[in-house]
Design a protein around this motif. Structure first.
Motif, short mmCIF file in Angstrom:
data_model
loop_
_atom_site.label_atom_id
_atom_site.label_comp_id
_atom_site.label_asym_id
_atom_site.label_seq_id
_atom_site.Cartn_x
_atom_site.Cartn_y
_atom_site.Cartn_z
N PHE A 52 0.83 -1.20 0.00
CA PHE A 52 0.00 0.00 0.00
C PHE A 52 0.87 1.25 0.00
CE2 PHE A 52 -2.34 -3.37 2.11
CZ PHE A 52 -3.58 -3.33 1.49
N HIS A 53 0.71 2.08 -1.00
CA HIS A 53 1.41 3.37 -1.11
C HIS A 53 0.93 4.05 -2.38
CE1 HIS A 53 4.51 6.48 -1.06
NE2 HIS A 53 4.66 6.23 -2.35
N PRO A 54 0.66 5.34 -2.32
CA PRO A 54 0.70 6.25 -1.17
C PRO A 54 -0.50 6.04 -0.23
CG PRO A 54 0.92 7.45 -3.26
CD PRO A 54 0.43 6.08 -3.59
N VAL A 55 -0.29 6.41 1.02
CA VAL A 55 -1.34 6.47 2.03
C VAL A 55 -1.54 7.95 2.34
CG1 VAL A 55 -2.06 5.79 4.34
CG2 VAL A 55 -0.64 4.24 2.97
N TYR A 56 -2.78 8.43 2.20
CA TYR A 56 -3.06 9.87 2.27
C TYR A 56 -3.83 10.25 3.53
CZ TYR A 56 -2.25 9.68 -2.83
OH TYR A 56 -1.73 9.47 -4.09
N THR A 57 -3.66 11.48 3.96
CA THR A 57 -4.55 12.09 4.93
C THR A 57 -5.75 12.67 4.17
OG1 THR A 57 -3.69 14.36 4.82
CG2 THR A 57 -2.52 12.79 6.26
#
Length: 407
Positions: free
Chosen positions: A144-149
């Motif tokens: 998993f990437h990117p992980v965002y706010t």
């Protein structure tokens, strides 16, 4: 604005329903808000919707991807400690409904997920390579990437400077023995093991549910490498599920993993100080990345311990936070009480921005042929400083589910 304000219209007549049974949700000893409510039904009944007959608000069910005959929905209003709410389980036909807005699309060999027009997380099912010149063995898929706010800040890093074998959110063992030889699935540069997606060419199927949630699963292969005879052998098949829930002020998702030994020999997961479900933090927290480094990653755990004090403790949850491009942001990971040797230890590196949950700090364990290892975690990403009361409530919500009565 809360999730249910995004439901724009609902056109359902009572004649379209045939009552099946009713359900009551009891908050129990903890306050509930935007809570995923899971319940199991007997037999092969298929439920499509949940209707509150008093207010005529509808919240939609989705089948659980990990538990047979299990459905879930998102609690449509706050439910305080000691309070209960009743619903009628109904079967719907010919429905015309406008629901929560969500999107997803494939971008190259990645699956990107959006909710409320905000990027949430991407899953890389195809082989990815470092953008800088690096050996072939650093390639990786199934992470998993990117992980965002919610504001779009990227919390994770894929092939970080100095440690290109750590990739976003990933789940891998380090010190193992298979057929009498050392296998390291984590440190790919040692060329003793690797992990890759089984679906690199055909991609991943995403399930987008009427309740606004999204889910998918992928099969990962944990492969032992015997360099002396140039042989590769699949040892573990891992089925990895992600379920992303619709929430208002933060992103919330679950990761469930089941690893099955598909070989004819036992895999020994040896005692070691790290290995398991891991998170690699932003390049702006990586001191080795002199082009991007901005500030050190900070840590707080459910026990109130900071980065220096948290290594090899056993908290219920761990939160990494700090400044990225001038914005304070963070991510928390909640350990489920059902996990093996829960609460698991956390490995928190003193300098590099990564941590992992691991059950191997004090002793190892075997995975026999056809045996399995299961683990599940809930993750939340947020903007601003960590809200410790919110994180504790989210963990209690996860660890001690609401009580369900079916009539």
């Amino acid at each position: 604005m809360r999730f249910w304000s995004f439901i724009l219209s609902l056109f359902i007549g009572y004649s379209a329903f045939a009552q099946i049974q009713s359900l009551e949700v009891e908050a129990g000893e903890h306050n509930r808000a935007e809570t995923p409510i899971y319940f199991k039904v007997e037999g092969n009944k298929s439920y499509q919707a949940l209707l509150n007959l008093e207010t005529q608000d509808t919240v939609f069910l989705a089948p659980s991807s990990t538990n047979p005959n299990t459905y879930f929905f998102i609690l449509d209003q706050d439910l305080n400690k000691g309070i209960s709410k009743k619903y009628q389980l109904l079967s719907i036909e010919n429905q015309e409904i406008t629901t929560y807005k969500f999107q997803s699309w494939r971008y190259g060999k990645s699956l990107k997920l959006k909710q409320q027009d905000h990027l949430t997380v991407a899953y890389n099912f195809g082989l990815r390579y470092p953008i800088f010149e690096a050996p072939e063995y650093y390639k990786r898929s199934g992470f998993f990437h990117p992980v965002y706010t919610p504001d779009g800040v990227v919390l994770s890093d894929d092939f970080p400077i100095g440690h290109a074998h750590q990739n976003g959110i990933f789940n891998t063992w380090v010190n193992t023995t298979f057929q009498g030889k050392k296998v390291d699935f984590w440190n790919r540069q040692k060329q003793l093991g690797k992990v890759s997606s089984q679906n690199q060419t055909k991609g991943i199927t995403l399930f987008q549910h009427k309740n606004g949630s999204q889910s998918f699963h992928d099969t990962l292969l944990h492969i032992a490498i015997d360099t002396s005879i140039k042989k590769e052998q699949i040892v573990l098949k891992e089925v990895q599920h992600l379920t992303l829930y619709p929430t208002s002020d933060y992103h919330l998702f679950d990761i469930y993993s089941k690893q099955i030994n598909v070989s004819s020999d036992t895999l020994f997961i040896n005692k070691y100080h790290y290995g398991g479900m891991a998170f690699r933090g932003s390049k702006f927290w990586n001191e080795a990345d002199t082009l991007h480094f901005e500030a050190d990653m900070k840590i707080v755990t459910s026990e109130g311990k900071n980065r220096a004090a948290s290594n090899h403790t056993r908290p219920n949850w761990i939160c990494a936070y700090g400044t990225i491009e001038g914005k304070e942001v963070g991510i928390a990971v909640f350990n489920h009480p059902s996990n093996f040797r829960s609460p698991q230890f956390v490995r928190v590196h003193p300098k590099m921005p990564y941590f992992c949950f691991t059950p191997t700090v004090e002793e190892g364990f075997p995975i026999a042929p056809q045996g399995s290892y299961e683990a599940q975690f809930r993750l939340v990403t947020f903007d601003g400083a960590p809200d410790l009361k919110l994180l504790e409530r989210l963990w209690l919500d996860y660890a001690f589910s609401a009580k369900i009565k079916i009539f």
